[in-house]
Design a protein around this motif. Structure first.
Motif, mmCIF file in Angstrom:
data_model
loop_
_atom_site.group_PDB
_atom_site.id
_atom_site.type_symbol
_atom_site.label_atom_id
_atom_site.label_comp_id
_atom_site.label_asym_id
_atom_site.label_seq_id
_atom_site.Cartn_x
_atom_site.Cartn_y
_atom_site.Cartn_z
ATOM 1 N N LYS A 16 1.753 32.410 95.094
ATOM 2 C CA LYS A 16 0.917 31.456 94.350
ATOM 3 C C LYS A 16 1.575 30.080 94.307
ATOM 4 C CE LYS A 16 -2.687 33.877 93.073
ATOM 5 N NZ LYS A 16 -4.064 33.487 93.465
ATOM 6 N N GLN A 17 2.899 30.060 94.140
ATOM 7 C CA GLN A 17 3.625 28.795 94.107
ATOM 8 C C GLN A 17 3.508 28.075 95.451
ATOM 9 O OE1 GLN A 17 5.411 27.294 91.454
ATOM 10 N NE2 GLN A 17 5.306 25.607 92.896
ATOM 11 N N SER A 20 0.025 26.752 95.762
ATOM 12 C CA SER A 20 -0.150 25.609 94.873
ATOM 13 C C SER A 20 0.497 24.353 95.462
ATOM 14 C CB SER A 20 0.452 25.920 93.501
ATOM 15 O OG SER A 20 0.381 24.794 92.653
ATOM 16 N N THR A 21 1.681 24.516 96.023
ATOM 17 C CA THR A 21 2.365 23.378 96.641
ATOM 18 C C THR A 21 1.563 22.831 97.827
ATOM 19 O OG1 THR A 21 4.513 24.307 96.006
ATOM 20 C CG2 THR A 21 4.513 22.649 97.748
ATOM 21 N N LYS A 23 -1.653 23.101 98.265
ATOM 22 C CA LYS A 23 -2.869 22.471 97.745
ATOM 23 C C LYS A 23 -2.568 21.093 97.175
ATOM 24 C CE LYS A 23 -7.219 22.447 96.521
ATOM 25 N NZ LYS A 23 -8.309 22.400 97.536
ATOM 26 N N SER A 24 -1.438 20.986 96.459
ATOM 27 C CA SER A 24 -1.062 19.703 95.855
ATOM 28 C C SER A 24 -0.800 18.650 96.927
ATOM 29 C CB SER A 24 0.188 19.882 94.980
ATOM 30 O OG SER A 24 -0.055 20.796 93.932
ATOM 31 N N LEU A 73 -5.406 19.800 90.938
ATOM 32 C CA LEU A 73 -3.994 20.080 90.659
ATOM 33 C C LEU A 73 -3.841 20.934 89.410
ATOM 34 C CD1 LEU A 73 -2.431 16.575 91.441
ATOM 35 C CD2 LEU A 73 -2.331 18.628 92.866
ATOM 36 N N SER A 76 -4.842 24.579 90.170
ATOM 37 C CA SER A 76 -3.812 25.237 90.963
ATOM 38 C C SER A 76 -2.602 25.603 90.116
ATOM 39 C CB SER A 76 -3.388 24.325 92.116
ATOM 40 O OG SER A 76 -2.358 24.912 92.866
ATOM 41 N N GLN A 77 -2.218 24.701 89.211
ATOM 42 C CA GLN A 77 -1.053 24.953 88.365
ATOM 43 C C GLN A 77 -1.324 26.048 87.347
ATOM 44 O OE1 GLN A 77 1.877 23.547 89.027
ATOM 45 N NE2 GLN A 77 2.740 24.929 87.503
ATOM 46 N N GLU A 79 -3.093 28.750 87.825
ATOM 47 C CA GLU A 79 -2.884 30.038 88.495
ATOM 48 C C GLU A 79 -1.403 30.379 88.600
ATOM 49 O OE1 GLU A 79 -4.867 30.260 92.211
ATOM 50 O OE2 GLU A 79 -6.837 29.733 91.403
ATOM 51 N N VAL A 80 -0.589 29.375 88.877
ATOM 52 C CA VAL A 80 0.861 29.610 88.953
ATOM 53 C C VAL A 80 1.409 30.020 87.587
ATOM 54 C CG1 VAL A 80 3.113 28.571 89.417
ATOM 55 C CG2 VAL A 80 1.168 28.029 90.887
#
Length: 384
Positions: A16-17, A20-21, A23-24, A73, A76-77, A79-80
């Motif tokens: 997930k991290q 997320s990275t 996606k960011s 953002l 996404s965060q 979910e992390v």
């Protein structure tokens, strides 16, 4: 819960991290691309625009609003963070933070503890760490094991480099002791050396080695030596040799392990580090003790004062070093104060159980397993 569960949970968080990275970075790149595109459009105009002309700014603002970087953002965060919270709960289930509840106050002799730790470091080859501990703790007598274990690690290091000379020198020095315990370690080492010569040199070299070092062992190990000598007929095609198992590389590790066992035995030391065994046994029994502590706390009872635990702590067979007898009558484990006793019928009870059945040795009693009668005086103690 096994450690594989923790690994799986960690892998999910890491995945997930990573997403997320990615996606960011993607959102930020898109955001920057729109700004750069707007600047290029403005700079490409032949006529300078006035500050009052906000068409391009409004167009850029519309595009940036449609991208909604903040929302993307944030989602996404979230979910992390959700997976991180789940991972934390998994860790708390597996690694109980309150393990001190399972600790019983015991008066340890610092001298003995320091000696055990130093011995462990010498045993595993961390000589610098052990020396530091010995010096800082002021335990100079603990350094006596250093020389012996240093020799062992030099032998093992040489074996890892396919050099058997130090091991064979040690065998030569301790040959009589090895004979007394019926060890065939000398044959195995010479066999390994013979195989190494046969694989890397010539048939003549191997034959000379066999005449020098294997022939003196023939009177005791003739069958094995005949197999070894049979390998000479297969030079150049050893993979087809009927004794091809002799050429397995696993023999090096097995012999190193066997030599370590014999070496530690002659030192009067166990093969496994006592400190490692104690820690491993503690880890094995900790969940049961923690559960017991929680149950007793809920009942407002103190378990630390108990002489015997009310529940069994099942450890694996690797932690069983001597026989254990549990009385079938009282369900108590035999001890020095309450040893197992053999009845005339062949059944075994604990001494305290016999005392109760015989009314403090004043009368005969029936065996709980069979109808035969016995008296306390007729029972014999069993040593386990």
């Amino acid at each position: 819960m096994e450690l594989s569960t923790i690994k799986d949970a960690f892998d999910r968080v890491a995945k997930k991290q990573k997403l997320s990275t990615f996606k960011s970075v993607e959102v930020i790149d898109q955001f920057g691309h729109e700004i750069e595109q707007a600047l290029e459009n403005i700079q490409s105009l032949q006529v300078p625009i006035s500050p009052a002309d906000k068409r391009y700014i409004l167009k850029l603002e519309t595009k940036l609003s449609s991208i909604a970087p903040h929302n993307q953002l944030e989602e996404s965060q979230k979910e992390v963070n959700l997976n991180l919270r789940k991972y934390q709960k998994t860790l708390e289930k597996v690694f109980n933070p309150g393990i001190s509840k399972a600790y019983r106050n015991v008066d340890f002799d610092p001298h003995i503890v320091n000696h055990i730790i130093a011995s462990h470091f010498y045993r595993v080859g961390l000589f610098d760490v052990a020396d530091c501990l010995v010096n800082e703790a002021g335990e100079p007598e603990a350094i006596s094991l250093k020389t012996r274990f240093l020799e062992l690690h030099q032998i093992l290091e040489a074996m890892r480099a396919r050099n058997l000379e130090p091991a064979l020198d040690w065998i030569s020095t301790n040959r009589e002791n090895l004979k007394q315990i019926g060890s065939n370690l000398e044959l195995k080492l010479h066999r390994l050396q013979f195989v190494e010569i046969l694989q890397n040199r010539t048939q003549a070299n191997a034959l000379n080695y066999a005449r020098t070092y294997l022939s003196p062992l023939a009177s005791v190990h003739m069958d094995e030596i005949q197999k070894i000598m049979g390998c000479l007929l297969w030079v150049g095609k050893l993979d087809k040799c009927p004794y091809s198992e002799l050429f397995s590389r696993t023999h090096w590790a097995k012999l190193a392990d066997e030599l370590t066992r014999q070496y530690c035995s002659f030192l009067g030391q166990s093969y496994e580090s006592p400190l490692s065994v104690a820690v491993a046994a503690g880890v094995e029994g900790l969940p049961t003790l923690l559960k017991l502590a929680n149950v007793m706390a809920a009942k407002k009872q103190e378990w630390l004062a108990m002489k015997q635990l009310p529940v069994p702590v099942d450890l694996g067979k690797e932690f069983q070093f001597h026989s254990i007898f549990v009385s079938p009558v009282s369900r108590d484990q035999a001890s020095e104060e309450n040893p197992p006793m053999l009845l005339l019928c062949g059944h075994v009870l604990c001494k305290q159980s016999i005392s109760k059945l015989s009314k403090s040795s004043t009368q005969t009693f029936k065996c709980p397993y069979c109808p035969l009668e016995a008296s306390a005086a007729q029972c014999k103690q069993i040593y386990i």
